[in-house]
Motif scaffolding. Structure first.
Motif, PDB file in Angstrom:
ATOM      1  N   ASP A  64       0.831  -1.208   0.000  1.00 23.76           N
ATOM      2  CA  ASP A  64       0.000   0.000   0.000  1.00 23.76           C
ATOM      3  C   ASP A  64       0.862   1.253   0.000  1.00 23.76           C
ATOM      4  OD1 ASP A  64      -2.439  -1.261  -0.089  1.00 23.76           O
ATOM      5  OD2 ASP A  64      -2.811  -1.123   2.068  1.00 23.76           O
ATOM      6  N   ARG A  68       1.067   4.061  -2.907  1.00 23.74           N
ATOM      7  CA  ARG A  68       0.787   5.474  -2.632  1.00 23.74           C
ATOM      8  C   ARG A  68       1.940   6.361  -3.081  1.00 23.74           C
ATOM      9  NH1 ARG A  68      -0.019   4.124   2.514  1.00 23.74           N
ATOM     10  NH2 ARG A  68      -1.899   2.957   2.706  1.00 23.74           N
ATOM     11  N   GLN A  72       1.563   9.157  -5.837  1.00 25.59           N
ATOM     12  CA  GLN A  72       1.852  10.549  -5.520  1.00 25.59           C
ATOM     13  C   GLN A  72       2.909  11.121  -6.455  1.00 25.59           C
ATOM     14  OE1 GLN A  72       2.789  10.373  -1.361  1.00 25.59           O
ATOM     15  NE2 GLN A  72       0.639  10.262  -0.741  1.00 25.59           N
ATOM     16  N   GLU A  96      -4.831  12.471 -10.048  1.00 25.46           N
ATOM     17  CA  GLU A  96      -5.688  12.751  -8.898  1.00 25.46           C
ATOM     18  C   GLU A  96      -7.030  13.342  -9.336  1.00 25.46           C
ATOM     19  OE1 GLU A  96      -4.571  16.004  -6.212  1.00 25.46           O
ATOM     20  OE2 GLU A  96      -4.661  14.499  -4.632  1.00 25.46           O
ATOM     21  N   TRP A 111      -9.318   7.463  -2.342  1.00 20.82           N
ATOM     22  CA  TRP A 111      -8.113   7.209  -3.134  1.00 20.82           C
ATOM     23  C   TRP A 111      -7.299   6.086  -2.516  1.00 20.82           C
ATOM     24  CZ3 TRP A 111      -5.757   7.641  -7.537  1.00 20.82           C
ATOM     25  CH2 TRP A 111      -4.372   7.574  -7.615  1.00 20.82           C
ATOM     26  N   ASP A 112      -7.183   6.090  -1.185  1.00 14.67           N
ATOM     27  CA  ASP A 112      -6.437   5.037  -0.496  1.00 14.67           C
ATOM     28  C   ASP A 112      -7.074   3.668  -0.722  1.00 14.67           C
ATOM     29  OD1 ASP A 112      -4.519   6.769   0.490  1.00 14.67           O
ATOM     30  OD2 ASP A 112      -5.579   7.109   2.373  1.00 14.67           O
ATOM     31  N   SER A 116      -5.196   0.495  -2.701  1.00 17.87           N
ATOM     32  CA  SER A 116      -4.836  -0.560  -1.750  1.00 17.87           C
ATOM     33  C   SER A 116      -4.834  -1.914  -2.443  1.00 17.87           C
ATOM     34  CB  SER A 116      -5.828  -0.573  -0.577  1.00 17.87           C
ATOM     35  OG  SER A 116      -7.061  -1.103  -0.995  1.00 17.87           O
TER      36      SER A 116
END
Length: 172
Positions: A64, A68, A72, A96, A111-112, A116
């Motif tokens: 995860d 991320r 990002q 995004e 978003w997480d 995931s």
């Protein structure tokens, strides 16, 4: 004479071995030792299982976090190029923004959740919709690149864009 003494020694040895094997107190000691070893084995197996679960949780957390970070970095890189035109016809919108627009149709999914490694049923459709939207709007990204953003294999992205409502990706 030598033969008789050797035969006598072998007989004594045979009787001693037979007595040790047939001794009732020894069998109880063995079964107690076996039960003790079985208990230790069960303890070690449960410890091993707990450590395996902990390792799996840590691997999922690491995956995860890696996803991320990649996402990002893509967002940051995509944010710099928002004004640039793309020769493939994409608008180079930041990932995004594309994902946020798709997630408006899926309340409760963040978003997480999308990036995931969880495979809950409630996350599959939004994740696929996000992958499809990114594929359609960001033609500069390869399938492998999109897969890295969503922490999936490029073949998963390919299956999503070929299977989904977006068709095989020939339409813009």
């Amino acid at each position: 004479m030598v033969e008789n003494s050797e035969l006598a020694r072998q007989t004594r040895h045979y009787l001693a071995v037979r007595e040790r094997l047939a001794r009732p107190g020894d069998a109880a000691g063995r079964s107690a030792r076996i039960k003790e070893l079985e208990g230790q084995l069960a303890d070690l197996a449960s410890d091993n299982e707990a450590k395996g679960r902990r390792i799996a949780r840590l691997e999922a957390d690491l995956a995860d976090a890696g996803a991320r970070l990649l996402a990002q970095a893509r967002i940051l890189l995509g944010g710099r190029d928002t004004g640039a035109s793309n020769e493939d016809g994409g608008d180079r919108a930041p990932i995004e923004e594309i994902v946020a627009a798709v997630l408006e149709d899926f309340p409760g999914v963040s978003w997480d959740d999308i990036i995931s490694v969880r495979r809950e049923r409630r996350l599959v459709k939004p994740r696929h919709a996000c992958m499809r939207a990114v594929y359609e709007r960001r033609r500069d990204l390869s399938l492998a690149g999109i897969g890295r953003i969503f922490h999936r294999d490029h073949t998963t992205v390919l299956a999503v864009v070929n299977d989904g409502g977006a068709g095989s990706g020939t339409a813009s």
